[in-house]
Design an enzyme around this catalytic site. Structure first.
Site, PDB file in Angstrom:
ATOM      1  CG  HIS A 188       2.321  -4.646   3.278  1.00 26.01           C
ATOM      2  ND1 HIS A 188       3.337  -5.048   2.431  1.00 26.01           N
ATOM      3  CD2 HIS A 188       1.886  -5.782   3.873  1.00 26.01           C
ATOM      4  CE1 HIS A 188       3.480  -6.354   2.507  1.00 26.01           C
ATOM      5  NE2 HIS A 188       2.624  -6.823   3.381  1.00 26.01           N
ATOM      6  CG  HIS A 201       3.723   3.264  -5.379  1.00 23.74           C
ATOM      7  ND1 HIS A 201       3.806   2.272  -6.323  1.00 23.74           N
ATOM      8  CD2 HIS A 201       4.811   3.107  -4.577  1.00 23.74           C
ATOM      9  CE1 HIS A 201       4.891   1.543  -6.109  1.00 23.74           C
ATOM     10  NE2 HIS A 201       5.520   2.035  -5.048  1.00 23.74           N
ATOM     11  CD  GLU A 202       5.991   5.777  -1.878  1.00 20.73           C
ATOM     12  OE1 GLU A 202       6.201   5.006  -0.918  1.00 20.73           O
ATOM     13  OE2 GLU A 202       6.676   5.738  -2.918  1.00 20.73           O
TER      14      GLU A 202
END
Length: 775
Positions: A565, A558-559
């Site tokens: 991004h 997730h991180e």
């Protein structure tokens, strides 16, 4: 003016938001995956860099110490070698910010300068942000109290300047001139125009066009909301009075460890057992006490509030509503949603109603199954009502597990898998490098270069993943430095008498700002290199490598979605770089990363020697029968958040508990329990007021992106490149609806209207019921 927080995680409810904060490698030929014989997918072999991740991150470091002889400072800033440096850099930055502010204010005197206003506003934001974000990281991670206190002091001083700029009438007037000039607007790139509109909208939200008295009231109300919010957050975790459980209600506990001890204690004392909400004993009773009364008492105690706690929440909600009315908005939700994908409360309602309609049948089916278990257990007439205290007993939450058997996954092994995945999707991999003495704040911290096969090192990730005293809890992605084009800054135009009065402070600030700049092959100009920090609290191994639980693997994926991004979203303006995008869009890349853990091909990347994998999809290996109940509960919370931030918050006699009960009566599937008031423990009401729907919303979009784009070929470079080009590279510099529409080839979504929101609501259940259950 408001900006995206540097820490991108839903639980970061205490974080302020700001707008005015605000090396080349050898070129490699692009890699391509291919499909070999039927059912097998060719996988790129692990490289030396990939395998080095395992050896570096899994080597014992428990006795490692930072060198006392630092040769550089934090994050390779040569001047940040001592806590006092933070204060000096902050002072120099404030002087430079004052000079740049004056330059922007004088722009109305020069047409040439008017063309530079948007760029200079972004520079001003970045100038302050770069120091604030560094201080925010130090406040939450540094083990030395002197550093933490220095960071706090610098942070508060810079934030005060931010607050002044947020309501600076002169800056607003100059921007109004710029946006009213067709020639200047036409000269702005789409990214520059979006940046300008972000500043404009945030100014408008700050009561900038109101008379001085109303602006003063706006500032006072904003400060009051922050104060009330902090107190509210403290109360969300405050101890609740214990439930008193008679010894007779402890008979037959299914837990044979702690349960037996509690039974013996009750038999010995012959007194009611005091069970504190949130304790291990409370959790055990909710899961294993056959006596319904014991569970009922613990549930009520766990969801109780004092009148003062309820009054505190309602004051915060009404103060927010007053703030919104002051700037001409009907409600706080209308004010908060104006710059989100949802746009307004009506559209959020369409999304949540659609989501409820699609989710309700699955949740009802799951509750019916629980009711049958309860009937069998208690020998009642058919289909007894499932109460709130029955959920964990008849369907105990289970920790998430991998969809197929896997060997023990060490931290280094998972990073290797991530690096191999990024190489397949984007032509990017992770390369460990040894930090220079003084570069990191603790010996646990590792440094990773993010390497693009064509452009070399495109960013840096510092990983601080083990729990320790004084470190922030939870997992979070901190943006310490954003991407921004710098060669066209025209710093010479900032010259001012003030800069000549404080040469040493100015020099320190300029040297701090100059670190991490360089060219990007294939792009004109010079850019700041993004730098992020990954903070987790994994258990520190006493011996050998750290072995991660499956939920920790999910957290890491997730991180790292946020991190990619930040790395790929290399925009010219820092206000739209990487994760600086709307709240209801920012979680899409990170949630999408979790979906990759449902692929055999991706899971095979954890094996260093794997070169092929079955392309057969993983079935519902361990579907949680109660997952749909929990999803529906999350939808109810999002609906409650909207109610609390609607015009109702200013109605005479507003009662948050009554609103909660009414919502359960009208739309709930499990009856409201009289006497309970869970809302005082709903901490996200502060940090994510009127936007709690965002996580569900991004889950829905991520589910559809996985299903339609990645699921059939999750290691496809072509697909990864399309996602990179259509979504990641823009950061927040493009309308998210246009990005999602292009990626999914669904032009009907581009407008982002109420029907588009309803469509996303219908996706949620269509995709999620087929996914393995996770708690």
């Amino acid at each position: 003016m408001i900006a995206r927080p540097a820490r991108d995680v839903l639980s970061s409810a205490t974080k302020k938001q700001f707008r005015f904060r605000g090396c080349l490698a050898a070129r490699h030929e692009p890699y391509h995956t291919s499909t070999s014989r039927a059912g097998q997918v060719a996988i790129l072999p692990a490289t030396t860099d990939d395998k080095t991740l395992v050896s570096v991150f899994d080597s014992p470091r428990s006795n490692a110490k930072l060198s006392a002889f630092a040769t550089t400072g934090l994050f390779n800033h040569s001047t940040v070698t001592h806590p006092r440096a933070l204060n000096s850099i902050a002072q120099g930055t404030l002087i430079r910010a004052h000079v740049l502010t004056n330059r922007i204010l004088r722009a109305k005197e020069s047409r040439e300068e008017l063309f530079k206003v948007v760029k200079n506003l972004d520079r001003l934001s970045d100038m302050l942000c770069s120091v604030i974000d560094l201080c925010e990281l130090v406040r939450n991670s540094h083990p030395d109290r002197a550093w933490v206190e220095a960071a706090n002091d610098a942070y508060e001083g810079l934030c005060q300047t931010m607050n002044e700029l947020n309501t600076h009438v002169g800056l607003y007037d100059v921007l109004k001139i710029v946006l009213s000039d067709p020639e200047i607007v036409k000269s702005l790139s789409p990214e520059a125009y979006r940046t300008a509109m972000i500043f404009w909208n945030d100014f408008e939200k700050s009561a900038i066009n109101l008379p001085a008295k109303e602006r003063e009231e706006f500032v006072a109300l904003s400060s009051e909301i922050i104060s009330l919010g902090r107190m509210f957050l403290e109360e969300t975790t405050a101890a609740r009075p214990p439930a008193k459980i008679p010894p007779s209600d402890l008979a037959g506990l299914k837990d044979k460890g702690m349960g037996v001890r509690l039974q013996l204690q009750a038999q010995f004392t012959q007194r009611d057992l005091h069970v504190y909400p949130g304790s291990l004993q409370a959790q055990m009773i909710m899961r294993s006490a056959p006596a319904e009364e014991a569970r009922r008492r613990v549930y009520i105690a766990s969801h109780s509030s004092t009148p003062e706690q309820i009054e505190l929440l309602e004051r915060m909600l009404s103060t927010r509503a007053r703030l919104a009315r002051l700037v001409g908005r009907e409600s706080f939700a209308a004010m908060a949603l104006d710059d989100k994908m949802a746009k307004n409360p009506t559209n959020v309602a369409r999304f949540l109603d659609s989501l409820m309609d699609r989710s309700r049948p699955y949740a009802r089916r799951a509750l019916r199954n629980l009711s049958m278990r309860k009937q069998e257990h208690l020998h009642t007439p058919p289909f007894p009502t499932i109460q709130a205290w029955d959920r964990d007993y008849y369907c105990p939450p289970e920790p998430p597990a991998p969809p197929i058997p896997l060997p023990r996954l060490t931290f280094g092994t998972v990073l290797m898998g991530l690096s191999r995945l990024f190489r397949h999707l984007y032509g990017i991999h992770l390369r460990p490098v040894k930090p220079i003495a003084g570069e990191v704040w603790h010996s646990d911290v590792h440094k990773l270069e993010v390497v693009d096969e064509e452009r070399g090192v495109i960013g840096l990730i510092y990983a601080d993943v083990f729990a320790r005293r004084g470190k922030a809890s939870g997992a979070a992605h901190y943006t310490v430095r954003c991407s921004r084009r710098t060669d066209d800054d025209d710093v010479q135009g900032d010259n001012d008498e003030l800069t000549r009065m404080y040469p040493d402070l100015i020099k320190q600030s300029e040297e701090f700002e100059a670190v991490g700049r360089g060219p990007i092959p294939g792009l004109p100009g010079t850019y700041q290199q993004p730098l992020v920090v990954l903070l987790c609290e994994f258990a520190r191994p006493s011996l050998g490598a750290a072995v991660l639980e499956w939920h920790e693997v999910m957290t890491l994926f997730h991180e790292m979605g946020h991190a990619m991004h930040s790395m790929i979203g290399r925009t010219e303006y820092q206000n739209v770089s990487g994760t600086r995008c709307p709240t209801d869009f920012v979680e899409l890349p990170s949630i999408l990363m979790e979906h990759f853990l449902n692929s055999r091909q991706v899971l095979s990347l954890f094996h260093a020697d794997s070169t092929s994998s079955s392309s057969q999809p993983i079935g519902n290996h361990d579907e949680d029968p109660c997952h749909s109940i929990d999803t529906y509960a999350q939808i109810m919370l999002a609906a409650l958040d909207q109610i609390y931030h609607s015009p109702a918050a200013l109605q005479p006699g507003f009662d948050s508990t009554r609103k909660l009960a009414r919502l359960h009566d009208e739309k709930g599937l499990i009856p409201y329990v009289p006497g309970t008031s869970f809302q005082t423990q709903f901490g996200h009401l502060f940090g994510y007021g009127a936007t709690y729907y965002s996580y569900l919303f991004d889950r829905a979009i991520a589910s559809r992106v996985w299903k339609d784009v990645f699921s059939s070929s999750p290691l496809s470079r072509e697909t990864g490149e399309r996602y990179k080009q259509e979504v990641l590279r823009y950061g927040g510099g493009k309308d998210p609806w246009e990005m999602v529409s292009a990626l999914l080839k669904a032009p009907e979504l581009a407008s982002g209207d109420a029907e588009a929101m309803a469509t996303v609501g219908r996706w949620k259940i269509e995709d999620e019921v087929g996914l393995p259950g996770r708690h």
